[in-house]
Design a protein around this motif. Structure first.
Motif, PDB file in Angstrom:
ATOM      1  N   VAL A  59     -15.123   9.361  20.546  1.00  0.00           N
ATOM      2  CA  VAL A  59     -16.177   8.598  19.899  1.00  0.00           C
ATOM      3  C   VAL A  59     -17.514   8.987  19.722  1.00  0.00           C
ATOM      4  CG1 VAL A  59     -17.375   6.271  20.261  1.00  0.00           C
ATOM      5  CG2 VAL A  59     -15.081   6.392  20.816  1.00  0.00           C
ATOM      6  N   THR A  60     -18.096   9.727  20.807  1.00  0.00           N
ATOM      7  CA  THR A  60     -19.379  10.511  20.737  1.00  0.00           C
ATOM      8  C   THR A  60     -19.479  11.463  19.427  1.00  0.00           C
ATOM      9  OG1 THR A  60     -19.518  10.113  22.865  1.00  0.00           O
ATOM     10  CG2 THR A  60     -21.059  11.844  21.962  1.00  0.00           C
ATOM     11  N   THR A  61     -18.350  12.175  19.349  1.00  0.00           N
ATOM     12  CA  THR A  61     -18.207  13.123  18.247  1.00  0.00           C
ATOM     13  C   THR A  61     -18.265  12.494  17.089  1.00  0.00           C
ATOM     14  OG1 THR A  61     -17.058  14.760  19.782  1.00  0.00           O
ATOM     15  CG2 THR A  61     -16.891  15.379  17.515  1.00  0.00           C
ATOM     16  N   MET A  62     -17.562  11.310  16.765  1.00  0.00           N
ATOM     17  CA  MET A  62     -17.472  10.683  15.411  1.00  0.00           C
ATOM     18  C   MET A  62     -18.918  10.086  15.259  1.00  0.00           C
ATOM     19  SD  MET A  62     -15.092  10.191  13.537  1.00  0.00           S
ATOM     20  CE  MET A  62     -14.926   9.331  11.873  1.00  0.00           C
ATOM     21  N   VAL A  63     -19.530   9.573  15.876  1.00  0.00           N
ATOM     22  CA  VAL A  63     -20.795   9.077  15.828  1.00  0.00           C
ATOM     23  C   VAL A  63     -21.753  10.131  15.400  1.00  0.00           C
ATOM     24  CG1 VAL A  63     -22.731   7.673  16.598  1.00  0.00           C
ATOM     25  CG2 VAL A  63     -20.406   6.874  17.173  1.00  0.00           C
ATOM     26  N   MET A  64     -21.993  11.061  16.149  1.00  0.00           N
ATOM     27  CA  MET A  64     -23.146  12.218  15.992  1.00  0.00           C
ATOM     28  C   MET A  64     -22.515  12.910  14.848  1.00  0.00           C
ATOM     29  SD  MET A  64     -23.661  13.302  19.866  1.00  0.00           S
ATOM     30  CE  MET A  64     -24.835  14.478  19.628  1.00  0.00           C
ATOM     31  N   GLY A  65     -21.313  13.241  14.781  1.00  0.00           N
ATOM     32  CA  GLY A  65     -20.737  14.048  13.594  1.00  0.00           C
ATOM     33  C   GLY A  65     -21.195  13.681  12.445  1.00  0.00           C
ATOM     34  N   THR A  66     -20.989  12.156  12.301  1.00  0.00           N
ATOM     35  CA  THR A  66     -21.270  11.366  10.956  1.00  0.00           C
ATOM     36  C   THR A  66     -22.945  11.459  10.569  1.00  0.00           C
ATOM     37  OG1 THR A  66     -19.368   9.980  11.381  1.00  0.00           O
ATOM     38  CG2 THR A  66     -20.947   9.159   9.820  1.00  0.00           C
ATOM     39  N   VAL A  67     -23.632  11.293  11.666  1.00  0.00           N
ATOM     40  CA  VAL A  67     -25.005  11.177  11.229  1.00  0.00           C
ATOM     41  C   VAL A  67     -25.471  12.635  10.769  1.00  0.00           C
ATOM     42  CG1 VAL A  67     -27.295  10.956  12.433  1.00  0.00           C
ATOM     43  CG2 VAL A  67     -25.232   9.475  12.894  1.00  0.00           C
ATOM     44  N   VAL A  68     -25.036  13.824  11.555  1.00  0.00           N
ATOM     45  CA  VAL A  68     -25.454  15.140  11.373  1.00  0.00           C
ATOM     46  C   VAL A  68     -25.060  15.566  10.137  1.00  0.00           C
ATOM     47  CG1 VAL A  68     -25.155  17.481  12.070  1.00  0.00           C
ATOM     48  CG2 VAL A  68     -25.633  15.820  13.883  1.00  0.00           C
ATOM     49  N   PHE A  69     -23.707  15.471   9.876  1.00  0.00           N
ATOM     50  CA  PHE A  69     -22.943  15.806   8.500  1.00  0.00           C
ATOM     51  C   PHE A  69     -23.735  15.316   7.163  1.00  0.00           C
ATOM     52  CE2 PHE A  69     -19.772  17.604  11.389  1.00  0.00           C
ATOM     53  CZ  PHE A  69     -20.116  19.155  11.074  1.00  0.00           C
ATOM     54  N   ALA A  70     -24.096  13.808   7.425  1.00  0.00           N
ATOM     55  CA  ALA A  70     -24.717  13.191   6.533  1.00  0.00           C
ATOM     56  C   ALA A  70     -25.713  13.556   5.962  1.00  0.00           C
ATOM     57  CB  ALA A  70     -25.018  11.730   7.021  1.00  0.00           C
ATOM     58  N   GLN A  71     -26.589  13.937   6.873  1.00  0.00           N
ATOM     59  CA  GLN A  71     -27.871  15.103   6.576  1.00  0.00           C
ATOM     60  C   GLN A  71     -27.434  16.188   5.773  1.00  0.00           C
ATOM     61  OE1 GLN A  71     -30.411  12.701   7.029  1.00  0.00           O
ATOM     62  NE2 GLN A  71     -28.721  11.632   8.142  1.00  0.00           N
ATOM     63  N   VAL A  72     -26.603  16.842   6.351  1.00  0.00           N
ATOM     64  CA  VAL A  72     -26.232  18.114   5.810  1.00  0.00           C
ATOM     65  C   VAL A  72     -25.840  17.963   4.403  1.00  0.00           C
ATOM     66  CG1 VAL A  72     -24.588  20.219   5.679  1.00  0.00           C
ATOM     67  CG2 VAL A  72     -25.757  19.365   7.930  1.00  0.00           C
ATOM     68  N   PHE A  73     -25.011  16.933   4.264  1.00  0.00           N
ATOM     69  CA  PHE A  73     -24.327  16.741   2.851  1.00  0.00           C
ATOM     70  C   PHE A  73     -25.374  16.396   1.759  1.00  0.00           C
ATOM     71  CE2 PHE A  73     -20.090  16.156   5.158  1.00  0.00           C
ATOM     72  CZ  PHE A  73     -19.694  17.507   5.125  1.00  0.00           C
ATOM     73  N   GLY A  74     -26.295  15.465   2.182  1.00  0.00           N
ATOM     74  CA  GLY A  74     -27.493  14.990   1.791  1.00  0.00           C
ATOM     75  C   GLY A  74     -28.230  16.305   1.091  1.00  0.00           C
ATOM     76  N   MET A  75     -28.599  16.964   1.872  1.00  0.00           N
ATOM     77  CA  MET A  75     -29.163  18.311   1.420  1.00  0.00           C
ATOM     78  C   MET A  75     -28.596  19.221   0.309  1.00  0.00           C
ATOM     79  SD  MET A  75     -31.271  19.693   4.690  1.00  0.00           S
ATOM     80  CE  MET A  75     -30.033  19.504   6.132  1.00  0.00           C
ATOM     81  N   LEU A  76     -27.243  19.024   0.428  1.00  0.00           N
ATOM     82  CA  LEU A  76     -26.359  19.918  -0.397  1.00  0.00           C
ATOM     83  C   LEU A  76     -26.234  19.192  -1.649  1.00  0.00           C
ATOM     84  CD1 LEU A  76     -23.628  21.338   2.009  1.00  0.00           C
ATOM     85  CD2 LEU A  76     -25.374  22.525   0.866  1.00  0.00           C
TER      86      LEU A  76
END
Length: 221
Positions: free
Chosen positions: A118-135
């Motif tokens: 659950v922790t990975t799901m939440v944190m991963g979504t937040v982090v990768f949303a920023q990465v994909f936004g920059m891309l």
């Protein structure tokens, strides 16, 4: 090379929609892999890897000149990570079959493992949303949710956690609307088919898990 290029670029036309055959074939391999995973057979992993490789070229549309001309970095990136995790899963299932005669024995994850998921799901979504936004990815939050959930589900399958089917359901709920909106219709339709296989697979693994638990109790008695 010209023959391979022709096959690579082959298209299917339905009304005004142009669909690449490699998108259909790649997703078909994905369904075959899901069926193999449900049946707990080792060949599920290499079949899935082939599908992942094909779908990577589909979702990097601006690079590989697909009709949509869109780069879905999350969808494309997860295909590469699928391949990596699948190699791990393939190796693990082969070793397990060698040691016990069974590729994998379905079981629930521990409480600590569930918290970690659950922790990975939440944190991963937040982090990768920023990465994909920059891309400049299309639908960065949905992409991040799908990306993180897909990797967790694949890892869970490798470990034999029955919860991985539930994670796939969460991925499909977001994935179908995103792919429809982006114009990847075969992938969206096959995601719906995946949902059916996921529910079925969950029921099968749960039944196997309960039967195994009952047999263990009888043996211990």
């Amino acid at each position: 090379m010209s023959v391979l290029q022709t096959l690579f670029d082959a298209e299917l036309h339905i009304g005004d929609a142009t669909i690449l055959w490699r998108e259909i074939i790649g997703n078909s391999f994905g369904i075959a892999s899901a069926i193999g995973g449900m049946r707990r057979v080792v060949w599920a992993w290499p079949v899935g890897i082939i599908g992942n490789a094909l779908l990577f070229t589909v979702f990097m549309g601006a690079l590989f000149y697909t009709p949509q001309d869109l780069n879905l970095y999350g969808q494309a990136g997860r295909q590469l990570l699928f391949i990596t995790v699948s190699v791990y899963g393939w190796t693990r299932w082969v070793q397990s079959r060698h040691d016990s005669g069974k590729a994998v024995l379905p079981h629930w994850a521990s409480t600590r493992q569930r918290i970690a998921m659950v922790t990975t799901m939440v944190m991963g979504t937040v982090v990768f949303a920023q990465v994909f936004g920059m891309l400049g990815s299309y639908g960065r939050w949905a992409e991040a949710w799908i990306f993180t959930g897909s990797i967790l589900a694949t890892y869970g399958m490798a470990r034999g956690w029955t919860e991985f089917w539930i994670i796939w359901i969460a991925v499909d709920v977001v994935g179908v609307p995103l792919l429809l909106k982006a114009g990847f219709y075969p992938s969206a339709i096959l995601y719906l088919l995946y949902a059916g296989f996921v529910v079925w697979g969950f029921a099968v693994w749960l039944q196997i898990q309960r039967r195994s638990t009952a047999e263990s109790v009888v043996t211990a008695a």
